[in-house]
Design an enzyme around this catalytic site. Structure first.
Site, PDB file in Angstrom:
ATOM      1  NE  ARG A  17      -2.297  -1.549   3.425  1.00 49.45           N
ATOM      2  CZ  ARG A  17      -2.656  -1.299   4.672  1.00 49.45           C
ATOM      3  NH1 ARG A  17      -3.725  -0.566   4.901  1.00 49.45           N
ATOM      4  NH2 ARG A  17      -1.984  -1.791   5.688  1.00 49.45           N
ATOM      5  CG  ASP A 602     -26.235  -2.535  10.624  1.00 52.39           C
ATOM      6  OD1 ASP A 602     -27.335  -2.101  10.973  1.00 52.39           O
ATOM      7  OD2 ASP A 602     -25.177  -2.288  11.238  1.00 52.39           O
ATOM      8  CG  HIS A 697     -19.897  10.300   6.466  1.00 49.63           C
ATOM      9  ND1 HIS A 697     -21.258  10.118   6.314  1.00 49.63           N
ATOM     10  CD2 HIS A 697     -19.345   9.064   6.372  1.00 49.63           C
ATOM     11  CE1 HIS A 697     -21.505   8.832   6.123  1.00 49.63           C
ATOM     12  NE2 HIS A 697     -20.367   8.180   6.152  1.00 49.63           N
TER      13      HIS A 697
END
EC number: 2.1.1.14
Length: 758
Positions: A17, A602, A697
């Site tokens: 990464r 969920d 957010h």
């Protein structure tokens, strides 16, 4: 005719990464732009070299992106929203990051571009914005610069470009509404200029991606392809590239286009290869996407050899990945903890390149030795079919025994609601949260120490219990009505359940890009799924013992676990979803026995799982809804089932949302100013709803007045007695200070509204 092979794209982020780390270091001001650019150059050079060494004939160039390839295309065309533009109109790397992350050139906040799913994958792209009368020009030469880089390194290359019709299709009009397709004539000159520049560099083939051709496009969009490609013909050979589904329904349009080749995904699509070969112009090159770019399974190369051999010498032929390898992890050889049998079933991006090379060699020069090599390579995936790691007779018997009664609650909603009101006696405007609380450094450290063996099980459980105790105490102080345990023990809502279910395995480095610098490491479903023991009961029971208020049990639903994992390919998605549902059904039953009366399941991915073509929606929605109901229907009448969904479009699936028959649905509505409730109002949704009253957010703390105003708006659409009060989503990514203040304001707003009703 010699067959060549190619990939449609390669993972960008790097094995470790590296791109993510370099991006985030640059954004934090800890490194220079030149250092970031160097990381990009090193990754591109390494990835081209690795593909070439694996036997790829033509390596893709232009698949690398600093944030997202659709955003790169926007910059190529000079399409920069006004709020992100430099004063002098120039475009640089910071412009790109501002669009992706939300900043004005002055550094002040400015809305980021909208982000949405790339077709039916778990990758997200930045949605292009269009305005009437907008001008386009070649504004960002990243593609040309990278072509120069690759040529200088001596690679045989094939530049990759997102096609003009798909680019416009993926965008949205901002401001005054108009037909964005009318901009096609304005962007084509930029495409012509780019193709001309590539021709000057001696490029023979350009991969021009038009995945919109797998969709059911409106007639005017389908008609736009002919003039678009008339304008683009003549400078280089164009490989019209499609993926993610079949193209048969649009084949008449496609075969009339002035292109020189076509790439078809024959893994995801159902196109008959022989019929396709017969119908295409004889002079066209046909590229067949035979190696799955979206999953981690080793290919059965013997199978593909048998299917493809009749086509050899019938026309120019290439073999490719089905789609970009962007959606696959990079290198299986880095996985040192997978046992040998399971590892032999997998192929990551580099192994997929080697598969292409091996298959190409066998088709170009078939021999007994080559066929034996294909058979040896394919043997593990064939042996897997009979493996006891894959098949669990008890699961298969239980699945076969499901009846219609198993997916229905005992009584209809009205009767259940009465039983639940009697059991819980909640006030009007009941307050709750969606599930998770802030994941502090201390919590993450505790989990990591346990995972790496630095902490024994007893001390780990003591530590997690302490965080649960704190979460319950915080909620009681705030005055919330229905509590949660906070999910301190969970790293990820899918991975956590996968770790506790048989049939899943996990990789060390199986990272794939989700968007920007965000990477995910999906679990792999390798076999029949079952639950060896209870998963969440211990923590939920402990949390409930600390309070007289109800504590919700928290489960991730079967469709979401399926959609956010690498699935099996030997059984249907419906079968996998229902196996997960049966496992979690047992969890619901055990939570009930432990005294948990409210259970949330969920399903944020329910809508994401929709097939690309509307004609296929009903079949999907039927089994997706059935899987949820199979999971939930074991609950007693006075057990309240909640579900949470976080997306912005319900209109076209309201029947299915209602069919879930959840007692309470919580949804993300704050950013739309409660407009999303219109769908529920128009449908006359019968059950209870918790419209999110603030955006988790954002670190901004909503005022009491703001929340109160939103709730009043909600009550204009939904009867107040059926409304809940909650944030938009889980609070995992937030800090405690803003979480406390936001929830305190939310509770106060609910109390004010209750007082009015007295």
């Amino acid at each position: 005719m010699t067959i060549l092979n190619h990939t449609l794209g390669f993972p960008r982020v790097g094995l470790k990464r590296e791109l993510k780390k370099a991006q985030e270091s640059y954004w934090a001001g800890n490194s220079t732009q030149e250092e970031l650019l160097n990381v990009g150059r090193e990754l591109r050079a390494r990835h081209w070299q690795q593909q070439q060494q694996a036997g790829v004939d033509l390596v893709p160039v232009g698949d690398f992106a600093w944030y997202d390839h659709v955003l790169t295309t926007s910059l190529l065309l000079g399409n920069v929203p006004e709020r992100h533009q430099n004063a002098d109109g120039s475009i640089d790397l910071d412009t790109l990051f501002r669009i992706g992350r939300g900043r004005a050139p002055t550094g002040t906040p400015a809305a980021a571009a909208e982000m949405t799913k790339w077709f039916n994958t778990n990758y997200h792209y930045m949605v292009p914005e269009f305005q009437q009368g907008q001008q386009f020009k070649l504004g960002w030469t990243q593609l040309l610069d990278e072509v120069d880089e690759a040529l200088a390194l001596g690679h045989k290359i094939k530049p990759v470009l997102l096609g003009p019709v798909t680019y416009l299709w993926l965008g949205k009009v901002k401001g005054e509404q108009f037909d964005r397709l009318s901009l096609l004539k304005d962007i084509l000159p930029v495409y012509q200029q780019v193709l001309g520049e590539l021709a000057k560099r001696g490029i023979e083939w350009v991969q021009i991606d038009e995945p919109a051709l797998v969709l059911e496009l409106p007639p005017e969009w389908l008609d736009a392809y002919q003039p678009a490609y008339q304008a683009l013909q003549g400078q280089v050979k164009l490989l019209l590239t499609t993926y993610f589904d079949s193209i048969g329904h649009n084949l008449d349009t496609i075969r009339a286009l002035p292109v020189q080749g076509l790439h078809v995904d024959v893994v995801a699509g159902q196109d008959d290869i022989a019929k396709l070969n017969a119908k295409l112009p004889q002079e066209w090159l046909l590229s067949l996407g035979v190696i799955n770019g979206r999953n981690v399974w080793r290919a059965d190369l013997s199978h593909w050899f048998e299917r493809l051999q009749p086509l050899v010498n019938s026309r120019p032929l290439w073999l490719g990945s089905s789609c970009s390898l962007l959606h696959s992890p990079i290198d299986l050889s880095e996985e040192t903890r997978l046992d040998a049998e399971v590892k032999s079933w997998f192929a990551f991006a580099l192994q997929k390149c080697a598969e292409l090379a091996l298959l190409t060699q066998a088709l170009n020069a078939p021999s007994e030795a080559k066929l034996a090599e294909l058979a040896a390579y394919s043997a593990p995936i064939r042996a897997r079919r009979a493996s006891s790691r894959v098949h669990n007779p008890q699961v298969e018997q239980r699945l076969a025994a499901i009846t219609a009664q198993d997916i229905e609650r005992q009584q209809p909603y009205e009767a259940r609601a009465a039983a639940q009101r009697k059991r819980f006696n909640l006030p009007a405007w009941p307050t709750t949260t969606i599930g998770s609380f802030p994941q502090t450094t201390e919590i993450r450290g505790l989990r990591l120490d346990f995972k790496q063996g630095r902490l024994d099980g007893k001390n780990y459980r003591t530590g997690i219990s302490e965080h649960i105790k704190q979460a319950i105490a915080e909620q009681e102080r705030l005055g919330l009505d229905v509590l949660v345990h906070g999910e301190a023990e969970r790293n990820d809502m899918v991975e956590y359940f996968g770790e506790h279910l048989d049939g899943f395995v996990f990789t060390q480095n199986g990272w794939v890009q989700s968007y920007g610098s965000r990477c995910v490491k999906p679990p792999v479903i390798i076999g029949d799924i079952s639950r060896p023991e209870a998963i969440t009961v211990e923590w939920a029971k402990y949390a409930q013992s600390l309070t007289d208020k109800p504590v919700k049990g928290m489960l991730t639903g079967p469709v979401t676990i399926l959609c956010w994992s690498f699935p099996r390919e030997d059984v249907s998605r419906e079968t996998i979803a229902k196996q997960i549902a049966l496992a979690l059904r047992d969890e619901v039953e055990d939570l009930e026995k432990a005294g948990i009366g409210i259970i949330q399941i969920d399903e944020p991915a329910l809508r994401e799982g929709l097939p690309l073509r509307r004609a296929d929606w009903q079949a999907y929605l039927q089994w997706a809804v059935d899987a949820f109901k199979l999971n939930a229907a074991v609950a007693q009448n006075d057990t309240q089932i909640h579900t949470h969904m976080c997306y912005c479009e319900f209109n076209d699936i309201m029947d299915s949302i209602a069919a879930l028959d959840a007692d309470v649905i919580t949804i993300e509505t704050s950013r739309s100013d409660m407009e999303l409730l219109e769908s529920f109002e128009d449908f006359a949704y019968p059950n209870e709803i918790g419209p999110g009253v603030y955006d988790i957010h954002s670190p901004n703390v909503p005022s009491v007045e703001w929340i109160e105003a939103l709730l009043r708006k909600a009550a204009q659409r939904i009867p107040a007695e059926r409304l809940w009060v909650n944030p938009d989503c889980g609070l995992k990514t937030r800090g405690w200070p803003e979480t406390r203040q936001a929830l305190a304001n939310m509770v106060l707003a609910a109390q004010r509204l209750r007082e009015e009703q007295v």
